[in-house]
Design a protein around this motif. Sequence first.
Motif, PDB file in Angstrom:
ATOM      1  N   UNK A 182       0.829  -1.204   0.000  1.00 35.82           N
ATOM      2  CA  UNK A 182       0.000   0.000   0.000  1.00 35.82           C
ATOM      3  C   UNK A 182       0.861   1.251   0.000  1.00 35.82           C
ATOM      4  N   UNK A 183       1.952   1.234   0.754  1.00 36.04           N
ATOM      5  CA  UNK A 183       2.813   2.418   0.818  1.00 36.04           C
ATOM      6  C   UNK A 183       3.347   2.776  -0.569  1.00 36.04           C
ATOM      7  N   UNK A 184       3.726   1.760  -1.343  1.00 37.16           N
ATOM      8  CA  UNK A 184       4.220   2.023  -2.685  1.00 37.16           C
ATOM      9  C   UNK A 184       3.103   2.583  -3.571  1.00 37.16           C
ATOM     10  N   UNK A 185       1.917   2.010  -3.456  1.00 35.17           N
ATOM     11  CA  UNK A 185       0.788   2.512  -4.232  1.00 35.17           C
ATOM     12  C   UNK A 185       0.471   3.952  -3.863  1.00 35.17           C
ATOM     13  N   UNK A 186       0.498   4.231  -2.561  1.00 40.54           N
ATOM     14  CA  UNK A 186       0.210   5.583  -2.091  1.00 40.54           C
ATOM     15  C   UNK A 186       1.257   6.577  -2.583  1.00 40.54           C
ATOM     16  N   UNK A 187       2.501   6.187  -2.564  1.00 43.17           N
ATOM     17  CA  UNK A 187       3.575   7.079  -3.002  1.00 43.17           C
ATOM     18  C   UNK A 187       3.402   7.462  -4.463  1.00 43.17           C
ATOM     19  N   UNK A 188       2.896   6.552  -5.260  1.00 47.10           N
ATOM     20  CA  UNK A 188       2.706   6.811  -6.684  1.00 47.10           C
ATOM     21  C   UNK A 188       1.385   7.513  -6.964  1.00 47.10           C
ATOM     22  N   UNK A 189       0.326   7.131  -6.255  1.00 45.82           N
ATOM     23  CA  UNK A 189      -1.002   7.557  -6.657  1.00 45.82           C
ATOM     24  C   UNK A 189      -1.671   8.663  -5.878  1.00 45.82           C
ATOM     25  N   UNK A 190      -1.221   8.962  -4.665  1.00 42.08           N
ATOM     26  CA  UNK A 190      -1.985   9.895  -3.836  1.00 42.08           C
ATOM     27  C   UNK A 190      -2.021  11.302  -4.406  1.00 42.08           C
ATOM     28  N   UNK A 191      -0.885  11.857  -4.749  1.00 44.68           N
ATOM     29  CA  UNK A 191      -0.875  13.213  -5.284  1.00 44.68           C
ATOM     30  C   UNK A 191      -1.566  13.283  -6.636  1.00 44.68           C
ATOM     31  N   UNK A 216      -9.306  14.201   2.412  1.00 49.84           N
ATOM     32  CA  UNK A 216      -8.118  13.540   2.948  1.00 49.84           C
ATOM     33  C   UNK A 216      -7.534  12.482   2.011  1.00 49.84           C
ATOM     34  N   UNK A 217      -8.249  12.185   0.931  1.00 54.46           N
ATOM     35  CA  UNK A 217      -7.908  11.041   0.068  1.00 54.46           C
ATOM     36  C   UNK A 217      -7.762   9.804   0.956  1.00 54.46           C
ATOM     37  N   UNK A 218      -8.857   9.436   1.577  1.00 53.44           N
ATOM     38  CA  UNK A 218      -8.857   8.339   2.536  1.00 53.44           C
ATOM     39  C   UNK A 218      -8.456   7.019   1.870  1.00 53.44           C
ATOM     40  N   UNK A 219      -8.031   6.059   2.689  1.00 51.11           N
ATOM     41  CA  UNK A 219      -7.713   4.739   2.161  1.00 51.11           C
ATOM     42  C   UNK A 219      -8.920   4.139   1.445  1.00 51.11           C
ATOM     43  N   UNK A 220     -10.096   4.333   2.012  1.00 49.29           N
ATOM     44  CA  UNK A 220     -11.313   3.797   1.397  1.00 49.29           C
ATOM     45  C   UNK A 220     -11.509   4.355  -0.002  1.00 49.29           C
ATOM     46  N   UNK A 221     -11.325   5.656  -0.147  1.00 47.64           N
ATOM     47  CA  UNK A 221     -11.497   6.283  -1.460  1.00 47.64           C
ATOM     48  C   UNK A 221     -10.373   5.880  -2.404  1.00 47.64           C
ATOM     49  N   UNK A 222      -9.152   5.885  -1.911  1.00 41.93           N
ATOM     50  CA  UNK A 222      -8.004   5.510  -2.737  1.00 41.93           C
ATOM     51  C   UNK A 222      -8.192   4.101  -3.304  1.00 41.93           C
ATOM     52  N   UNK A 223      -8.569   3.161  -2.444  1.00 39.85           N
ATOM     53  CA  UNK A 223      -8.714   1.774  -2.879  1.00 39.85           C
ATOM     54  C   UNK A 223      -9.872   1.607  -3.855  1.00 39.85           C
ATOM     55  N   UNK A 224     -10.900   2.443  -3.738  1.00 40.24           N
ATOM     56  CA  UNK A 224     -12.039   2.340  -4.646  1.00 40.24           C
ATOM     57  C   UNK A 224     -11.703   2.840  -6.042  1.00 40.24           C
ATOM     58  N   UNK A 225     -10.809   3.813  -6.127  1.00 42.10           N
ATOM     59  CA  UNK A 225     -10.526   4.442  -7.414  1.00 42.10           C
ATOM     60  C   UNK A 225      -9.263   3.919  -8.079  1.00 42.10           C
ATOM     61  N   UNK A 226      -8.293   3.471  -7.304  1.00 39.61           N
ATOM     62  CA  UNK A 226      -7.043   2.967  -7.864  1.00 39.61           C
ATOM     63  C   UNK A 226      -6.880   1.504  -7.459  1.00 39.61           C
ATOM     64  N   UNK A 227      -6.853   0.640  -8.458  1.00 41.11           N
ATOM     65  CA  UNK A 227      -6.596  -0.782  -8.194  1.00 41.11           C
ATOM     66  C   UNK A 227      -5.090  -0.980  -8.098  1.00 41.11           C
ATOM     67  N   UNK A 228      -4.633  -1.514  -6.983  1.00 39.42           N
ATOM     68  CA  UNK A 228      -3.192  -1.676  -6.792  1.00 39.42           C
ATOM     69  C   UNK A 228      -2.889  -3.086  -6.296  1.00 39.42           C
ATOM     70  N   UNK A 229      -1.651  -3.491  -6.557  1.00 38.40           N
ATOM     71  CA  UNK A 229      -1.213  -4.826  -6.171  1.00 38.40           C
ATOM     72  C   UNK A 229      -0.612  -5.546  -7.362  1.00 38.40           C
ATOM     73  N   UNK A 230      -0.732  -6.875  -7.370  1.00 32.29           N
ATOM     74  CA  UNK A 230      -0.169  -7.655  -8.470  1.00 32.29           C
ATOM     75  C   UNK A 230      -1.189  -7.781  -9.603  1.00 32.29           C
TER      76      UNK A 230
END
Length: 286
Positions: free
Chosen positions: A192-201, A228-242
């Motif tokens: 998640x930290x890697x996804x956040x670093x790339x996608x949050x801004x 706040x770009x919450x985790x809930x919102x981030x995960x709903x809009x950006x699919x991250x992982x393998x």
Amino acid sequence: MKLSGVGVWSQQLRYGDAAESAEAAAELEELGFRALWVPDIGGPVFDAVGHLLEATRETVVATGILNLWMHTPEETAASFASLSAAHGDRFLMGIGVSHAPLVDASEPGRYRKPLAAMTGFLDGLDGADQPVPRESRVLAALGPKMLKLAAERAGGVHPYLVPPEHTRQAREAVGDGPLVLPEQTVVLCSTRDEARAIGTDWLRGYLSLPNYAGNLLRLGFSAEDVESVSDRLFDALIAWGDEDAIKRRVDEHRAAGADHVCVQVLTADSSAFPREEWRRLATALR
């Protein structure tokens, strides 16, 4: 035009190095992606579409979206006719009203009555010497009024920055006939930290635009989620992982009624063509 499978949404294909764009487009076609989607935030968009059509043989090239404030219906219809004559039925015209802060930045007060502006633009396309066929255009529709207009006047909808729940609502709004073609942003990563670093801004920039923020509020997210770009919102809009995680999200859109999903890959270098990531996804999503 009947569009299925998975496509690629890419600003690099539009604004990156022209030679690499053509090379990447040809490879994406070989990898099995059914459409290449490019934005329109300035510059000669029809030249860019033609460039990608010339680089490919069968893949659809789509605008995601053609900014109607930047073009006249007459120019648009003539360009569509020219490109279709040269390349066949492969140009899918996604049309949108963009956002007030962007449109008004160069001409304050220009952005007004977006639904009426879209209706007038479609009237112009229908009344042109060589009209743009209804089935060759889709609308960037988020809210109920634009979705209704798309069902009546276009071949479908191209919602951007939406979760599968919006895809479900869009399908219900337009019915069984029109195409539902959502964009899905993805990050191939391990944590998640890697996804956040790339996608949050990146995401925060879009959430500053009222059309996207308003759509998310309609979908049940809170103002705090958006701010706040919450985790809930981030995960709903950006699919991250393998690759499996990305496939699950694409499958959720399909289960919700999508005919075609175009994936936009984010990486740490936003200017680089994410060609290795496209190759990985092609294997997983085919």
